[in-house]
Design a protein around this motif. Structure first.
Motif, PDB file in Angstrom:
ATOM      1  N   ALA A  52       0.821  -1.208   0.000  1.00  0.00           N
ATOM      2  CA  ALA A  52       0.000   0.000   0.000  1.00  0.00           C
ATOM      3  C   ALA A  52       0.856   1.260   0.000  1.00  0.00           C
ATOM      4  O   ALA A  52       0.573   2.226  -0.721  1.00  0.00           O
ATOM      5  CB  ALA A  52      -0.939  -0.010   1.198  1.00  0.00           C
ATOM      6  N   ARG A  53       1.917   1.263   0.804  1.00  0.00           N
ATOM      7  CA  ARG A  53       2.778   2.449   0.888  1.00  0.00           C
ATOM      8  C   ARG A  53       3.407   2.771  -0.458  1.00  0.00           C
ATOM      9  O   ARG A  53       3.387   3.928  -0.913  1.00  0.00           O
ATOM     10  CB  ARG A  53       3.876   2.242   1.933  1.00  0.00           C
ATOM     11  CG  ARG A  53       4.744   3.470   2.180  1.00  0.00           C
ATOM     12  CD  ARG A  53       6.012   3.139   2.935  1.00  0.00           C
ATOM     13  NE  ARG A  53       6.946   2.334   2.155  1.00  0.00           N
ATOM     14  CZ  ARG A  53       7.742   2.823   1.200  1.00  0.00           C
ATOM     15  NH1 ARG A  53       7.708   4.117   0.897  1.00  0.00           N
ATOM     16  NH2 ARG A  53       8.572   2.028   0.546  1.00  0.00           N
ATOM     17  N   GLU A  91       0.677   3.958  -2.903  1.00  0.00           N
ATOM     18  CA  GLU A  91       0.226   5.305  -2.583  1.00  0.00           C
ATOM     19  C   GLU A  91       1.249   6.338  -3.054  1.00  0.00           C
ATOM     20  O   GLU A  91       0.879   7.406  -3.556  1.00  0.00           O
ATOM     21  CB  GLU A  91      -0.028   5.438  -1.086  1.00  0.00           C
ATOM     22  CG  GLU A  91      -1.301   4.755  -0.611  1.00  0.00           C
ATOM     23  CD  GLU A  91      -1.544   4.937   0.878  1.00  0.00           C
ATOM     24  OE1 GLU A  91      -2.337   5.833   1.231  1.00  0.00           O
ATOM     25  OE2 GLU A  91      -0.930   4.197   1.683  1.00  0.00           O
ATOM     26  N   ARG A  95      -5.760   5.097  -1.188  1.00  0.00           N
ATOM     27  CA  ARG A  95      -6.048   4.072  -0.181  1.00  0.00           C
ATOM     28  C   ARG A  95      -7.529   4.120   0.179  1.00  0.00           C
ATOM     29  O   ARG A  95      -8.057   5.174   0.547  1.00  0.00           O
ATOM     30  CB  ARG A  95      -5.174   4.312   1.050  1.00  0.00           C
ATOM     31  CG  ARG A  95      -5.417   3.358   2.212  1.00  0.00           C
ATOM     32  CD  ARG A  95      -4.738   2.028   1.992  1.00  0.00           C
ATOM     33  NE  ARG A  95      -4.786   1.220   3.206  1.00  0.00           N
ATOM     34  CZ  ARG A  95      -3.794   1.131   4.093  1.00  0.00           C
ATOM     35  NH1 ARG A  95      -2.683   1.815   3.916  1.00  0.00           N
ATOM     36  NH2 ARG A  95      -3.918   0.350   5.150  1.00  0.00           N
ATOM     37  N   ALA A 142      -3.625  -7.470   0.502  1.00  0.00           N
ATOM     38  CA  ALA A 142      -3.830  -6.185  -0.158  1.00  0.00           C
ATOM     39  C   ALA A 142      -4.269  -6.421  -1.597  1.00  0.00           C
ATOM     40  O   ALA A 142      -3.765  -7.334  -2.266  1.00  0.00           O
ATOM     41  CB  ALA A 142      -2.556  -5.347  -0.132  1.00  0.00           C
TER      42      ALA A 142
END
Length: 433
Positions: A37-38, A41, A47, A70
């Motif tokens: 996710a990091r 993003e 997100r 995820a």
């Protein structure tokens, strides 16, 4: 053989170095999902929270995390109501050890960690190696925090002077011989959860639950003649997760096809996938339904979209081992450095069929990558992947692929540098269509 041009070699080395960073940041499945996710993003993905409404998806890039899983996707600017999805699937967990309840143990002046075996690790590979603890801590207010230590634990092997037959037949009792040491002293004055709490910057008294595993503390590294090898912990299956992230980042920049590009990273593959964040659970189906509903698709249109979709299930497979050639098929013998593998099994332990093999060949050709095939020796049981589970769960066309490795389920596995890069290149071609 894969391309040996200077640009390709440079790309492969840079990819392996980035993978080393990714593995170091992903010592648990929860950390891996957070790192996915990091990174996305940072690449412009939004997100999403499952408990909130989701925005209209046209031209959007999104990522959602459920525990140690995820899912991320990129929607073209003019999607059809029944747009098919191209899913690149992988898993975030690896075999190892997980903290038990009352994990601070010890005897005879040693502090030890009470652990339970997770999945099917190659137990002897965890001996005499510095280990980390990593995972999530759930606090008294219901919130969760991620925590990871540096090198903290070790499973010390018994000296050969005390076991003269150790080189002939090493046998580890799964309870008595797998409790690592992490300090000296009395258990009454120590708390291994306190080590994690300190790293997370919280009061250990607030911890009400935890999912914490061990991970190799050493950083991934390239070595061998001309730097052809890459070794690290958790390559099964962070090598595929990382390839998918890299491919989706690149393909999403100018995604204008008629399909949705999606990365699906699941937890608990090593223990059967039967959880809310595993491939046998509802996570992917939930995301797909919400995605198609946001496009205005009714039930019939959703089924049409499924029929127009693909899933590439990417997980590692066995390279032929030069010291144990008899364990491999005598003809089909994939080797490190010769490209990604197409995984085939007559009993459908892998989901690949003729249509999937043809499609994979086309995606490899589009990426300029030469692939190879994998099939098990008839006398050696074949493992499985999320591929058959996803195909059964959704009825989606699925093909099983990956990279060849040695030392599978070891604390530190061995891959080919060029294969890692080639897998990401094929994944990008697949996403682009």
């Amino acid at each position: 053989m894969p391309s040996s041009s200077p640009s390709s070699a440079t790309g492969a080395v840079a990819h392996a170095d980035d993978l080393a960073d990714f593995v170091a940041s992903s010592p648990s499945s929860f950390h891996a999902a957070a790192e996915v996710a990091r990174r996305l993003e940072e690449a412009g993905f939004i997100r999403l929270d499952e408990s909130e409404g989701w925005p209209a998806p046209a031209g959007g890039k999104f990522v959602v995390v459920r525990d140690g899983a995820a899912i991320a996707w990129a929607v073209p600017s003019t999607p059809r109501v029944a747009s098919g999805v191209r899913i690149f699937g992988a898993h975030s967990d690896s075999p190892g050890f997980k903290l038990k309840p009352k994990p601070t143990t010890g005897r005879l002046g040693w502090l030890q960690a009470g652990v339970e075996i997770y999945g099917g690790p190659l137990l002897n590979s965890w001996l005499d190696r510095e280990l980390r603890l990593a995972g999530r801590l759930v606090l008294d207010d219901g919130s969760s925090v991620l925590a990871a230590t540096g090198p903290l634990l070790r499973l010390p092997q018994l000296a050969i002077h005390l076991d003269r037959e150790a080189n002939d037949r090493l046998a580890l009792d799964k309870q008595a011989h797998t409790q690592p040491v992490w300090g000296l002293g009395e258990t009454e004055s120590a708390d291994i959860l306190g080590e994690l709490a300190r790293e997370a910057g919280i009061d250990a008294a607030r911890i009400r639950g935890y999912d914490v595993v061990t991970a190799d503390a050493a950083r991934g590294a390239t070595f061998g003649r001309d730097g052809v090898f890459f070794a690290a912990g958790r390559l099964d299956d962070l090598a595929s997760v990382h390839a998918g992230v890299v491919a989706l980042e690149r393909a999403a920049d100018d995604h204008d096809g008629d399909h949705i590009a999606m990365l699906a990273v699941f937890d608990h593959e090593e223990v059967g996938s039967g959880t809310r964040s595993g491939a046998a659970g509802p996570f992917l189906a939930d995301v797909l339904e919400r995605l198609w509903l946001s496009l205005g698709a009714d039930r019939e249109e959703q089924l049409r979209a499924l029929a127009a979709s693909w899933c590439v299930s990417s997980d590692v497979g066995h390279s032929v081992h030069p010291n144990y050639a008899e364990k491999h098929d005598p003809v089909v013998q994939p080797v490190l450095g010769s490209g990604p593998i197409l995984k085939i099994n007559a009993n459908q332990r892998y989901a690949t069929d003729a249509a999937g093999a043809a499609a994979w060949s086309g995606w490899c050709a589009a990426a300029g990558v030469t692939g190879q095939e994998f099939v098990s020796h008839n006398s050696v049981p074949c493992g499985s992947t999320i591929g058959p589970i996803t195909a059964t769960r959704l009825g989606i066309r699925t093909v099983d692929v990956g990279i060849p490795i040695l030392s599978m389920h070891s604390a530190r596995e061995l891959a080919g540098v060029s294969d890692l890069w080639d897998l990401a290149r094929v994944a990008e071609a697949y996403f682009r269509g």
